[in-house]
Each structure stands twice: as structure tokens, then as C-alpha cells.
Scaffold this active site. Structure first.
Site, PDB file in Angstrom:
ATOM      1  N   HIS A  68       0.831  -1.193   0.000  1.00  0.00           N
ATOM      2  CA  HIS A  68       0.000   0.000   0.000  1.00  0.00           C
ATOM      3  C   HIS A  68       0.868   1.245   0.000  1.00  0.00           C
ATOM      4  CE1 HIS A  68      -2.853   3.026   1.136  1.00  0.00           C
ATOM      5  NE2 HIS A  68      -3.804   2.176   0.833  1.00  0.00           N
ATOM      6  N   TYR A 197      -8.042  10.532   4.257  1.00  0.00           N
ATOM      7  CA  TYR A 197      -8.080  11.460   5.395  1.00  0.00           C
ATOM      8  C   TYR A 197      -8.985  12.619   5.011  1.00  0.00           C
ATOM      9  CZ  TYR A 197      -3.772   9.158   7.047  1.00  0.00           C
ATOM     10  OH  TYR A 197      -2.837   8.254   7.480  1.00  0.00           O
ATOM     11  N   PRO A 289      -3.053   6.877  17.369  1.00  0.00           N
ATOM     12  CA  PRO A 289      -3.040   6.124  16.100  1.00  0.00           C
ATOM     13  C   PRO A 289      -3.097   7.025  14.862  1.00  0.00           C
ATOM     14  CG  PRO A 289      -5.141   5.826  17.227  1.00  0.00           C
ATOM     15  CD  PRO A 289      -4.302   6.695  18.115  1.00  0.00           C
ATOM     16  N   LYS A 293       1.742   4.369  14.060  1.00  0.00           N
ATOM     17  CA  LYS A 293       3.127   4.068  14.422  1.00  0.00           C
ATOM     18  C   LYS A 293       3.270   3.024  15.538  1.00  0.00           C
ATOM     19  CE  LYS A 293       5.232   7.129  11.857  1.00  0.00           C
ATOM     20  NZ  LYS A 293       5.623   6.605  10.570  1.00  0.00           N
ATOM     21  N   TYR A 384       6.071   9.243   7.242  1.00  0.00           N
ATOM     22  CA  TYR A 384       4.808   8.502   7.253  1.00  0.00           C
ATOM     23  C   TYR A 384       5.061   7.001   7.224  1.00  0.00           C
ATOM     24  CZ  TYR A 384      -0.027   7.470   5.843  1.00  0.00           C
ATOM     25  OH  TYR A 384      -1.317   7.014   5.782  1.00  0.00           O
TER      26      TYR A 384
HETATM   27  P1  RFL Z   1      -0.349  -4.824  23.070  1.00  0.00           P
HETATM   28  O1  RFL Z   1      -0.637  -5.194  21.672  1.00  0.00           O
HETATM   29  O2  RFL Z   1      -1.339  -3.993  23.811  1.00  0.00           O
HETATM   30  O3  RFL Z   1      -0.021  -6.149  23.863  1.00  0.00           O
HETATM   31  C1  RFL Z   1       0.148  -6.136  25.260  1.00  0.00           C
HETATM   32  C2  RFL Z   1      -0.283  -7.478  25.783  1.00  0.00           C
HETATM   33  O4  RFL Z   1      -0.084  -7.503  27.192  1.00  0.00           O
HETATM   34  C3  RFL Z   1      -1.200  -8.146  27.809  1.00  0.00           C
HETATM   35  N1  RFL Z   1      -1.242  -7.685  29.208  1.00  0.00           N
HETATM   36  C4  RFL Z   1      -0.818  -8.433  30.238  1.00  0.00           C
HETATM   37  N2  RFL Z   1      -0.316  -9.671  30.289  1.00  0.00           N
HETATM   38  C5  RFL Z   1       0.059 -10.149  31.500  1.00  0.00           C
HETATM   39  N3  RFL Z   1      -0.100  -9.444  32.661  1.00  0.00           N
HETATM   40  C6  RFL Z   1      -0.617  -8.193  32.637  1.00  0.00           C
HETATM   41  N4  RFL Z   1      -0.740  -7.500  33.771  1.00  0.00           N
HETATM   42  C7  RFL Z   1      -0.997  -7.643  31.382  1.00  0.00           C
HETATM   43  N5  RFL Z   1      -1.520  -6.451  31.009  1.00  0.00           N
HETATM   44  C8  RFL Z   1      -1.662  -6.499  29.692  1.00  0.00           C
HETATM   45  C9  RFL Z   1      -2.376  -7.721  26.963  1.00  0.00           C
HETATM   46  O5  RFL Z   1      -3.477  -8.630  27.095  1.00  0.00           O
HETATM   47  C10 RFL Z   1      -1.773  -7.751  25.558  1.00  0.00           C
HETATM   48  O6  RFL Z   1      -1.934  -9.000  24.942  1.00  0.00           O
HETATM   49  O7  RFL Z   1       1.042  -3.998  23.175  1.00  0.00           O
HETATM   50  P2  RFL Z   1       2.357  -4.062  22.265  1.00  0.00           P
HETATM   51  O8  RFL Z   1       2.838  -5.448  22.071  1.00  0.00           O
HETATM   52  O9  RFL Z   1       3.232  -3.043  22.868  1.00  0.00           O
HETATM   53  O10 RFL Z   1       1.868  -3.565  20.803  1.00  0.00           O
HETATM   54  C11 RFL Z   1       1.406  -2.243  20.615  1.00  0.00           C
HETATM   55  C12 RFL Z   1       0.344  -2.229  19.518  1.00  0.00           C
HETATM   56  O11 RFL Z   1      -0.660  -3.191  19.809  1.00  0.00           O
HETATM   57  C13 RFL Z   1      -0.289  -0.840  19.381  1.00  0.00           C
HETATM   58  O12 RFL Z   1       0.705   0.165  19.478  1.00  0.00           O
HETATM   59  C14 RFL Z   1      -0.990  -0.665  18.024  1.00  0.00           C
HETATM   60  O13 RFL Z   1      -2.127  -1.502  17.950  1.00  0.00           O
HETATM   61  C15 RFL Z   1      -1.382   0.789  17.795  1.00  0.00           C
HETATM   62  N6  RFL Z   1      -2.201   0.958  16.580  1.00  0.00           N
HETATM   63  C16 RFL Z   1      -1.606   0.981  15.339  1.00  0.00           C
HETATM   64  N7  RFL Z   1      -0.247   0.836  15.215  1.00  0.00           N
HETATM   65  C17 RFL Z   1       0.338   0.787  13.983  1.00  0.00           C
HETATM   66  O14 RFL Z   1       1.587   0.671  13.912  1.00  0.00           O
HETATM   67  N8  RFL Z   1      -0.413   0.865  12.818  1.00  0.00           N
HETATM   68  C18 RFL Z   1      -1.781   0.994  12.854  1.00  0.00           C
HETATM   69  O15 RFL Z   1      -2.417   1.028  11.803  1.00  0.00           O
HETATM   70  C19 RFL Z   1      -2.431   1.080  14.154  1.00  0.00           C
HETATM   71  N9  RFL Z   1      -3.772   1.190  14.263  1.00  0.00           N
HETATM   72  C20 RFL Z   1      -3.588   1.065  16.703  1.00  0.00           C
HETATM   73  C21 RFL Z   1      -4.370   1.172  15.516  1.00  0.00           C
HETATM   74  C22 RFL Z   1      -4.224   1.062  17.957  1.00  0.00           C
HETATM   75  C23 RFL Z   1      -5.597   1.198  18.040  1.00  0.00           C
HETATM   76  N10 RFL Z   1      -6.204   1.223  19.315  1.00  0.00           N
HETATM   77  C24 RFL Z   1      -5.932   0.184  20.264  1.00  0.00           C
HETATM   78  C25 RFL Z   1      -6.494   2.512  19.831  1.00  0.00           C
HETATM   79  C26 RFL Z   1      -5.740   1.283  15.609  1.00  0.00           C
HETATM   80  C27 RFL Z   1      -6.365   1.306  16.870  1.00  0.00           C
HETATM   81  C28 RFL Z   1      -7.878   1.421  16.953  1.00  0.00           C
END
Ligand code: RFL
Length: 387
Positions: A68, A197, A289, A293, A384
Site C-alpha cells: 500500500h 483522510y 493512532p 506508528k 509517514y
Molecule cells: P499490546 O498489543 O497492547 O499487547 C500487550 C499485551 O499484554 C497483555 N497484558 C498483560 N499480560 C500479562 N499481565 C498483565 N498485567 C498484562 N496487562 C496487559 C495484553 O493482554 C496484551 O496481549 O502492546 P504491544 O505489544 O506493545 O503492541 C502495541 C500495539 O498493539 C499498538 O501500538 C498498536 O495496535 C497501535 N495501533 C496501530 N499501530 C500501527 O503501527 N499501525 C496501525 O495502523 C495502528 N492502528 C492502533 C491502531 C491502535 C488502536 N487502538 C488500540 C487505539 C488502531 C487502533 C484502533
């Protein structure tokens, strides 16, 4: 080695460590089904794909991910497109749903001999200053337990135990951007072949492909709006209006299969190391978001930490661990800066007072530069799609 959290950060870290022959357990609060179906990110930067390839973790995204490289900005007056694969460093995104990436990472980690304790919630990290830090947990059956390792990686997100266990004096830089989005997943094919956007007087609207039959939309709403406050019809009508469907073509409507309220907030913790406890991913810093990133930073930090831990545990060389926090923070702040720039581009105050009008004129000027200046487009493309 004890890793908290089976998200992108914890699973990439765990995979690299196990591949290096380092004994590693991942403690995950949720069930396997839950982590493998949690829809979030989708846009993986080229650098992220290279990291995953380097460590044999890119098979699924190579097969099913979609390249993309175009985004389209729409205003109430007109629209323009940027093909960022022809700008800056000439890189593109791969669209691959985060839950599919997590599924691949779980499968690979287990196949490599790693251990994941699903349903095990970390409660606190103790003795991080000592030689054998301990993680106090609540096991799946509710009983308390303890896990010990030479090091602990806090990859358990913004509300995890790692953050709660930090010593007083840890600095948390934070900002609430005062902007709220409804995050929506529609069971409908993408409506345009670009990230959309829409910068509109009624608020921002966004369109991002996920798969051929699922599309993510964002709709700015008043802070405090509950996720279910708007009917599906009202959501689609508002998306149509802000995205100029009358001029640029209708959106493909479909049932909304997920809704969440996304308050645009950012924070960065400093430092990212406390003795034997290291933070990575959302635990290290939360990024709005707006520029997609978060997952990309999580993968980048996981590789940096894995390399540093491997040097320390295999070769007795602690230099990488000593440098980990500063190295990550450089990347994190660059991403925060760009994300903040995007927030300013996509949202403006709705008032008719002098300050609001001034802000919105600046925003129009920023969009005009992006539309017309090659230098500005190259800068945009590099930030980006890069981390
Ligand atoms: P995660 O994915 O939140 O995983 C953390 C894990 O820890 C567990 N956990 C625990 N486990 C044991 N004991 C505890 N006390 C615990 N507390 C929590 C949780 O269950 C979970 O499984 O963090 P990680 O690995 O740091 O990854 C970060 C990403 O998930 C996050 O930054 C992205 O999803 C952000 N984000 C996007 N990032 C991109 O790079 N490209 C995107 O297009 C993008 N779109 C988004 C997004 C985040 C969004 N939300 C959540 C607002 C779109 C959305 C809607």
C-alpha cells in the site's frame, strides 16, 4: 527471561530470543483466542517488514499482506493524492491485520519451543534491582504464583504490571490531545484504493483498508461520546458527508462489527530500563493512532531489546542493554513528533473565534504545502512510512 504480554512487542522479542537459544516464557493475561482476534493496527512500515523477515517471521504477511502506498486528503473544497512509494525513500506499507500478525507470531514462537502462559496475569515485578527479579502473577486458576528470570521485559501495554512496578521518579511525559475518534470496523470492502483522510468542518473522518471485505473507519466525535451513542445509519451518513461521497463516490456500507472510543493520547516513559526490567511497545510509550506508528515502534523496540539481551546473555556484553533506553527514545520521540504533526493537520477547533480561525488557516496552509511542495512531500513520505 520473563516477557510480560503477548502483543507484537512481547512476541517478536520472544521469537528472537528463543531463536538465539535463550530460555524464555511469555506471560499473557488474556486467552489465546482473545489475543489472536483483537483487531487493531494494520499498516506495517517497510522497516517493520524487514525486521520480521530477518527473523523468519514474515511468511504470513508475505503471502497475505497487501502493498500500500497511496493516501488521499479530502477537504470540503477538493482532494489530492500522494503516492509515497515515489517520494522520499520510496518505501511503502504492507497492510496486514495485527491479529493475523499476532497469530503468526504465537504459532512460530510455540513451534520454536517457546512457552506462553495464557490466562496468567502479571501483578507486579519485584526486585528489579537484584540479580533475580521476580514477577508475581495470578495464574489462570486464580492462584498466586511467581516467575523468576535474569531479566524481565515489560511488553504488557499501557495498563500493564511493568508500568505499575516502576520506581518513583520515573518520568512520564504525556499529552491528552483533546480529540476523540470512534474507531469502527465495517464488514465491507474498502471504498477507495488509498488511505483516506477527510479534513472537514464537522470533524475528521478516516478510511483505511484492512482486507478485501473489512475496512477500518474513524470518525471524530465529541470527547465523552459512548461507543454505541450513534446508530449505524448516522455513522454512515456522517462518514459520507465528511468524505464527500456526493462528489467522490459512495462508501461501501456494511455492518459495523467493532466499535471503540479512541481518545488521542500520547505518553513516553523515561528511562525505559530499571535494573533488570526493560519496557518495550505501548508499555514504553503510547502513541496516538493518527500516524499508525504504535505496532511499528513495538517491533522496532523488540528487536533492539532482543539484540541487547542476546549480547548480554550469550557474550556477557552489557553495552547494548546500557544503551537500550536512549536508542529507543530517539525513535520514539521522532515518531511522536510526526504523529503530533498529523494530529494538527487532521483536526482543528470548531469555534469561530479569532484563535480557531487562525489555527484553521494554518492547517489549510499546511495542506497546501503538502499538495504542492515536493520537499514537503518527501519529508512526509519519509516520516509517514518510516520509524
Ligand atoms: P499490546 O498489543 O497492547 O499487547 C500487550 C499485551 O499484554 C497483555 N497484558 C498483560 N499480560 C500479562 N499481565 C498483565 N498485567 C498484562 N496487562 C496487559 C495484553 O493482554 C496484551 O496481549 O502492546 P504491544 O505489544 O506493545 O503492541 C502495541 C500495539 O498493539 C499498538 O501500538 C498498536 O495496535 C497501535 N495501533 C496501530 N499501530 C500501527 O503501527 N499501525 C496501525 O495502523 C495502528 N492502528 C492502533 C491502531 C491502535 C488502536 N487502538 C488500540 C487505539 C488502531 C487502533 C484502533
Amino acid at each position: 527471561m520473563v516477557v510480560l504480554g503477548a502483543g507484537p512487542a512481547g512476541l517478536v522479542l520472544g521469537n528472537i530470543l528463543v531463536d538465539q537459544g535463550i530460555d524464555c516464557v511469555v506471560l499473557e493475561r488474556s486467552t489465546r483466542t482473545h489475543v489472536q482476534t483483537r483487531a487493531r493496527a494494520g499498516f506495517l512500515a517497510a522497516h517493520t517488514v524487514r525486521i520480521l523477515e530477518r527473523h523468519g517471521l514474515a511468511e504470513g504477511l508475505r503471502r497475505r499482506g497487501q502493498p500500500h502506498s497511496t493516501c488521499e486528503f479530502r477537504t470540503e473544497d477538493d482532494r489530492f493524492r500522494l503516492d509515497y512509494s515515489g517520494l522520499g525513500r520510496g518505501e511503502r506499507h504492507t497492510v496486514y491485520p495485527q491479529q493475523d500478525l499476532v497469530t503468526d507470531l504465537v504459532t512460530r514462537f510455540l513451534a520454536r519451543g517457546g512457552q506462553i502462559r495464557f490466562g496468567t496475569e502479571a501483578v507486579a515485578v519485584c526486585d528489579a534491582d537484584g540479580e533475580r527479579p521476580t514477577v508475581a502473577v495470578r495464574e489462570a486458576d486464580g492462584r498466586p504464583g511467581r516467575w523468576r528470570g535474569r531479566y524481565v521485559a515489560g511488553c504488557d501495554g499501557q495498563h500493564g504490571a511493568a508500568r505499575r512496578s516502576l520506581p518513583p521518579g520515573t518520568v512520564r511525559h504525556h499529552r491528552d490531545h483533546g480529540v476523540t475518534w470512534l474507531g469502527l470496523l465495517a464488514e465491507a470492502p474498502p471504498s477507495l484504493d488509498a488511505v483516506g483522510y477527510a479534513v472537514h468542518g464537522r470533524g475528521f473522518a478516516g478510511h483505511m483498508a484492512r482486507t478485501s471485505d473489512v475496512t477500518r473507519y474513524y470518525l471524530q466525535c465529541e470527547p465523552g461520546t459512548p461507543a454505541d451513542a450513534w446508530s449505524e445509519e448516522r455513522i454512515w451518513d456522517e462518514l459520507d458527508l465528511r468524505m464527500g461521497a456526493d462528489k467522490y463516490g459512495p462508501l461501501h456500507r456494511g455492518p459495523l462489527i467493532q466499535r471503540s472510543v479512541v481518545d488521542l493520547r500520547s505518553d513516553v516513559l523515561e528511562p525505559l530500563r530499571h535494573g533488570a526490567l526493560f519496557l518495550a511497545g505501548d508499555a514504553a510509550g503510547l502513541i496516538s493512532p493518527s500516524a499508525a506508528k504504535g505496532a511499528n515502534l513495538a517491533v522496532l523496540e523488540a528487536e533492539l531489546l532482543a539484540d541487547a539481551l542476546t549480547d548480554a546473555l550469550r557474550a556477557g556484553d552489557p553495552a547494548g542493554l546500557d544503551a537500550y533506553s536512549a536508542r529507543c527514545l530517539t525513535h520514539i520521540w521522532r515518531a511522536q513528533e510526526f504523529s503530533h504533526w498529523m494530529i494538527g493537520l487532521l483536526h482543528g477547533p470548531s469555534g469561530a473565534d479569532g484563535e480557531s480561525l487562525f489555527h484553521n488557516s494554518l492547517r489549510r496552509s499546511r495542506l497546501a504545502s503538502l499538495r504542492t511542495s515536493r520537499a514537503q512531500q518527501d519529508w512526509f513520505a519519509d516520516h509517514y512510512v518510516g520509524v
